[in-house]
Design an enzyme around this catalytic site. Structure first.
Site, short mmCIF file in Angstrom:
data_model
loop_
_atom_site.label_atom_id
_atom_site.label_comp_id
_atom_site.label_asym_id
_atom_site.label_seq_id
_atom_site.Cartn_x
_atom_site.Cartn_y
_atom_site.Cartn_z
N ARG A 37 -6.68 -3.14 -18.55
CA ARG A 37 -6.48 -1.88 -19.29
C ARG A 37 -6.52 -2.10 -20.80
NH1 ARG A 37 -2.09 0.89 -15.26
NH2 ARG A 37 -3.63 1.95 -13.99
N LYS A 194 2.35 4.16 1.30
CA LYS A 194 2.90 5.39 1.87
C LYS A 194 1.94 6.55 1.95
CE LYS A 194 7.70 4.80 0.62
NZ LYS A 194 8.79 5.38 -0.13
N GLY A 347 -4.29 0.33 -9.71
CA GLY A 347 -3.77 -0.99 -10.10
C GLY A 347 -3.91 -2.04 -9.01
N GLY A 370 -3.46 7.16 -10.22
CA GLY A 370 -3.16 8.57 -9.92
C GLY A 370 -4.23 9.51 -10.44
P1 AMP Z 1 0.33 1.70 -3.12
O1 AMP Z 1 1.15 1.46 -4.35
O2 AMP Z 1 0.78 2.86 -2.30
O3 AMP Z 1 -1.16 1.67 -3.37
O4 AMP Z 1 0.66 0.46 -2.15
C1 AMP Z 1 0.26 -0.85 -2.44
C2 AMP Z 1 1.21 -1.79 -1.76
O5 AMP Z 1 1.21 -1.54 -0.36
C3 AMP Z 1 0.81 -3.24 -1.92
O6 AMP Z 1 1.80 -3.90 -2.69
C4 AMP Z 1 0.79 -3.80 -0.50
O7 AMP Z 1 1.42 -5.05 -0.36
C5 AMP Z 1 1.55 -2.75 0.28
N1 AMP Z 1 1.15 -2.72 1.69
C6 AMP Z 1 -0.09 -2.70 2.19
N2 AMP Z 1 -0.08 -2.72 3.53
C7 AMP Z 1 1.22 -2.75 3.92
C8 AMP Z 1 1.86 -2.78 5.17
N3 AMP Z 1 1.17 -2.78 6.31
N4 AMP Z 1 3.21 -2.81 5.21
C9 AMP Z 1 3.91 -2.82 4.04
N5 AMP Z 1 3.35 -2.78 2.81
C10 AMP Z 1 2.02 -2.75 2.74
#
Ligand code: AMP
Length: 395
Positions: A37, A194, A347, A370
């Site tokens: 960035r 999530k 990111g 986002g």
């Molecule tokens: P986000 O910020 O929603 O894009 O989520 C990214 C994070 O999700 C990363 O740090 C990953 O380690 C985590 N992640 C990916 N797959 C899983 C999973 N199956 N269970 C728990 N965390 C996860």
């Protein structure tokens, strides 16, 4: 989009306030772990300095508590790195809202704008003070364009002149080009932790894309919606109905939404946890699904190979730990080898692309997370909307 751009304005002898997105990640020793960035923000800053302007650079970093100075959210390490990249000292100004000293042809970095009361509330009084600092406001923070904050939206309302910086102009033009009439099939990959943080984009993409690949904790919620036992995996039970709606929408249009049939799981969430390959019907109640398995990845590779356009945000598994990185690594490789137009953003996605060495093989990498997703959804980004309004007013 019809906003003014930096090259249309004369900056010589003027006070120029550049809103950049210098919100970089830090590693264990509070060292900047990825400077993408900062590097992406350099063209606007270099242009303003070399035009002979007095340059003030403004950015947020993380989510500090407003109204107090907090060392851990200071932009000081960014000022140091920026000075090295520019080859000229960029000092940091801690109290700047009421005015800063900076000479023509030089730049100063303003301390984390989110430490100011009113920043995230888009407070008018603060926005007017920011506007008063400058003759020209340049918004070059695409990563923060989906937020109506004082430093992105309010300041543009009151600044004497305002325009988009080169990074904003480049991001908007690349994303618009790819999405206006995408080469088909259009395949989107939405991974990450999530469903709740990406629900609106999932619902929106389900109407637009030919195939949708969900990954990470998001995929776990979709597996629940299909009636699978996911043991102790990360998932959101209260969003199972929404997941079902996304699956129905895609399938009713003849699209595919492949869910993993083989996975890599563990009974503890730990850097040293042993990864075990299992079929989805073998999952025990104490298993956590942390990655996609090789059979699922070869199915996904086939979809990617046929794609005309690929849009990617979010990992398929816990890619930070090597034993759960296989799915995201294979996905990166498939996208890198694809002949379709590929776009990636966010990111974690940038971190994955860098980790697996495919940065040069992705057609366009957005610095934003986002804002990238909201742009894909077709939402108006408030900060860009304000730049457009100002451009119409001053025509
Ligand atoms: P986000 O910020 O929603 O894009 O989520 C990214 C994070 O999700 C990363 O740090 C990953 O380690 C985590 N992640 C990916 N797959 C899983 C999973 N199956 N269970 C728990 N965390 C996860």
């Amino acid at each position: 989009m019809k906003f003014k751009t930096l090259d249309e304005l004369n900056l010589t002898g003027k006070r120029v306030l550049v809103r950049s997105d210098l919100n970089v990640p830090f590693g264990d020793n509070h060292e900047i772990s990825d400077d993408t960035r900062i590097k992406a923000s350099l063209p606007a800053i270099r242009h303003a300095i070399s035009s002979g302007a007095a340059v003030m650079i403004m950015s947020h970093l993380g989510r500090p508590k407003a109204g107090t100075y907090q060392e851990e959210f200071s932009l000081a390490p960014v000022a140091k790195h920026l000075s090295e990249l520019l080859g000229t000292k960029v000092p940091i100004a801690r109290d700047w809202v009421s005015g800063v000293d900076v000479d023509l042809g030089h730049a100063v970095l303003l301390e984390n704008c989110r430490m100011n009361l009113g920043e995230t509330e888009n407070d008018d009084v603060l926005a007017k003070k920011m506007a008063h600092l400058c003759d020209v406001f340049v918004n070059d923070a695409f990563g923060a364009a989906h937020r109506a904050h004082a430093s992105t939206h309010g300041v543009a309302k009151y600044a004497e002149e305002c325009c988009a910086g080169p990074l904003v102009a480049k991001e908007v033009s690349a994303l618009t080009k790819a999405l206006a009439s995408p080469a088909k099939p259009l395949v989107a990959i939405v991974g990450g932790a999530k469903v709740s943080t990406k629900l609106t984009i999932l619902l929106e993409l389900a109407k637009k894309v030919d195939h949708l690949i969900v990954g990470g904790g998001i995929a776990n919620t979709f597996l629940l919606a299909k009636g699978k036992n996911i043991g102790g995996s990360l998932a959101e039970k209260d969003l199972v109905q929404e997941a079902r709606a996304v699956i129905d929408q895609i399938e009713s249009r003849g699209g595919k939404i492949p869910l993993p049939n083989d996975v890599v799981c563990a009974t503890v969430f730990d850097q040293d946890a042993e990864g075990t390959k299992k079929y989805i019907d073998e999952i025990n109640n104490d298993d956590m699904i942390l990655d996609f398995g090789p059979e699922t990845m070869s199915e996904i590779a086939k979809l990617i190979k046929q794609a005309g356009t690929i849009v990617w945000n979010g990992p398929l598994g816990v890619f930070e730990f090597d034993q759960f990185a296989g799915g995201t690594r294979e996905l990166s490789k498939s996208i890198a080898q694809s002949t379709g137009f590929s776009l990636a953003g966010g990111g974690d996605t940038i971190a994955a692309v860098t980790k697996f060495g495919v940065t040069d093989k992705i057609n366009y990498i957005s610095t934003a997370g986002g804002a990238f997703l909201e742009f894909l959804e077709g939402k108006k980004l408030p900060a860009l909307d304000m730049l457009e309004k100002r451009a119409i007013e001053t025509k």
